[in-house]
Write a protein that holds these residues in place. Structure first.
Motif: not given
Length: 617
Positions: A111-120, A491-493
């Motif tokens: 199961v894949l999710r989209d490529g945007r990086a996300k914190l919990a 800095e981005i995330y």
């Protein structure tokens, strides 16, 4: 009825394609689609390197597409499939990227999710939280810690390469064969030549040339022509394969009772030895680590020996570092004299050979194996266990641990295992190399992996005082380029220090390294947690520099640093940061190239175009 265009990219690796059935399910915020078979009649789908597109029509509105499920079911014979990525064009013109870069072995699903990086903290939808948690639970079952030897950093729980999770194995049989052939070549070179040479008498130092294969490298040729000279002996401590041992001497140790009278013929400033020390012109290399290590006794017909020398070096008026005194073992006495350049030619040369021999053992087992290979494996295992693929730190680090666990597993299987290559051809084989790592672990600190701090701790940071230390000069530039890049990503995330401190997955990753890598030793200085953006950028720089630049400096390069062929990040700010990073590295390459022009001994080990992204050999 809504229709989606699905594009599927298969990897370019050997045997990446598949003939199996591939099914797709779209998982939206409103509902899930039916399972769709991706198939083009009369067309061979999912071939190696192929990019295939399909129209998928659904009966009802699905809402925002949160996840996609890919299933692989056997058609005829068992085969693997490497999926690079899937892109989705929605009925509303939106493009969504789903990076994968994984192997499907046999039948299974992912199961894949989209490529945007996300914190919990960014995941508020239950389905996404559940996906994140299940991914880590699955990984923690696959990537288990194991103690290979007491006192070592823990490693992957696998007896051989084929036991590893498929995603971290070498890409194909060709890759595995490369390692096997490399090992066989090394065995032929070292075992057959070395053992034959050392079991027979030598008539001259020129016999050394017999153990070298024919070489055309101009640097190697130059070294072979000048290896007996003192300037070359000293130069190798600065820019050879083990440029981490030398440090400025602030006090002559009591265990090395050298006097001014003994070395005055080497001192060029009309100063006493103590005055030269005070002016910063004396350097020392101490192989105390080898003291008491058992020499190899696996072959009763061949005696092998180890020394634990101390070497004193001097910066002369030409700013060259040259040896001025060598003691072969640690405890002074009549049976352990101090050798000097004024001694008979071959006495002095043999003393230098003993130092070089000891340097080889420390280089192979500590500088190379422990401080790059084993440490990078620790970072890699901790990453796979504690950071989901959607986490920005996973996306950043995954390229820098590529194949590291695999090459280390092959090493434990063939090279450093009992009866492996080390036992056959190395004086620290038969257990000595294990003792060395156990001893060195007591002095392995986090600060020593921070390159600028390591230079300062050794008193080697000043370019004005030590102008020809190219390992330091190039290393500092590469370190700063990596640090600037990691700071950009952080800095981005992470908008604040509080977000860093409250990222549970990041903290679990850092704690895993401390607990399993450094065995929970407080004296190591490895952090149990990270509280600020600045410290996080520093930590990530340590991980990347250790796996790339430091390993390159003591080994050699394959994939170049700054190149990320697998596009785990899709966000424009990150891609812009990568462009800036590569531009910084290109500037370093240009500077090194210019400096090396017309040099008889150019130094290029830390030129970014020769630095591997990861420890992969």
């Amino acid at each position: 009825m809504p229709s989606y265009t699905v594009t599927v990219a298969t990897g370019n690796q050997w045997f990446a394609g598949t003939d199996d059935y591939i099914y797709l399910t779209l998982m939206g915020s409103l509902r899930c689609s039916e399972k769709h078979l991706l198939d083009k009649p009369f067309y061979n789908d999912f071939e190696r390197g192929a990019v295939d597109s399909y129209d998928v029509t659904v009966d009802e509105e699905l809402g925002e597409i949160l996840l996609i499920k890919i299933e692989k079911r056997k058609y005829w014979l068992h085969d693997d499939w490497y999926l690079k990525y899937i892109t989705l064009k929605t009925p509303y013109g939106e493009y969504i990227e789903f990076p994968c870069y994984r192997w499907f072995s046999g039948e299974g699903e992912v199961v894949l999710r989209d490529g945007r990086a996300k914190l919990a903290k960014d995941d508020q939808i239950h389905l996404l939280k559940q996906h994140r948690r299940k991914e880590l639970e699955t990984r923690q079952k696959l990537y288990r810690w194991m103690e290979w030897n007491p006192g070592f950093p823990l490693s992957i729980d696998a007896k051989c390469h084929s036991d590893l999770p498929r995603d971290i194995q070498f890409d194909s049989e060709k890759g595995v064969d490369f390692v096997l052939n490399y090992s066989k070549a090394m065995e032929n070179l070292l075992v057959n030549r070395f053992m034959h040479m050392f079991q027979s008498s030598w008539s001259d130092f020129a016999d050394f040339e017999k153990i070298f294969v024919k070489i055309s490298n101009t640097i190697s040729e130059y070294v072979m022509q000048h290896w007996q000279e003192d300037f070359m002996f000293g130069y190798q401590f600065l820019n050879g394969c083990n440029p981490v041992m030398i440090q400025r001497c602030t006090k002559i140790p009591e265990k090395l009772p050298v006097t001014t009278e003994m070395v005055e013929c080497s001192l060029e400033r009309q100063l006493t030895l103590e005055e030269e020390v005070q002016q910063g012109n004396i350097f020392i290399v101490d192989y105390e680590l080898l003291d008491g290590i058992d020499a190899n006794k696996t072959d009763p017909c061949t005696m092998q020996f180890l020394a634990a020398p101390i070497c004193l070096l001097y910066k002369n008026l030409q700013n060259k570092i040259v040896p001025i005194a060598i003691q072969i073992n640690q405890i002074p006495g009549n049976d352990n004299p101090i050798f000097l350049p004024s001694d008979a030619k071959y006495d002095w040369l043999l003393a230098k050979i003993w130092v070089r021999s000891s340097d080889f053992h420390v280089h192979q087992t500590i500088t190379h194996l422990l401080r790059t290979h084993l440490m990078s494996e620790v970072f890699g295992i901790a990453m796979f266990r504690q950071l989901p693929a959607v986490h920005p730190i996973f996306k950043l680090l995954v390229a820098h641990v590529r194949f590291t666990i695999a090459i280390n597993t092959k090493a434990r299987e063939q090279l450093i295992c009992e009866c492996g290559l080390f036992d056959k051809a190395n004086a620290t084989g038969g257990g000595g190399h294990v003792q060395m790592v156990q001893r060195a672990m007591k002095n392995l600190t986090y600060q020593s992996l921070i390159f600028p701090e390591a230079m300062k701790a050794k008193g080697m940071e000043s370019k004005e005082d030590i102008p020809y230390y190219f390992y330091r000069d190039d290393g500092l530039k590469v370190w700063e380029a990596i640090r600037s890049f990691t700071a950009d990503i952080v800095e981005i995330y992470y908008e604040s220090d509080e977000v860093v401190a409250e990222d549970p997955e990041l903290q679990d990753f850092v704690n895993d390294v401390y607990v399993y890598g450094m065995r929970g030793k407080k004296a190591s200085g490895f952090p149990k947690s990270i509280k600020t953006k600045e410290k996080l950028a520093e930590y990530l720089t340590v991980v990347i520099f250790t796996a790339s630049a430091q390993h390159a400096a003591v080994n050699f390069g394959q994939l170049f640093l700054g190149m990320y062929p697998e596009e785990h990040f899709i966000e424009k700010p990150v891609k812009d940061a990568m462009v800036r990073f590569r531009k910084s590295l290109d500037g370093i390459v240009s500077g090194i190239t210019e400096r090396n022009k017309n040099k008889k001994l150019p130094y290029y080990y830390l030129s970014p175009d020769r630095i591997p992204n990861s420890v992969a050999i």
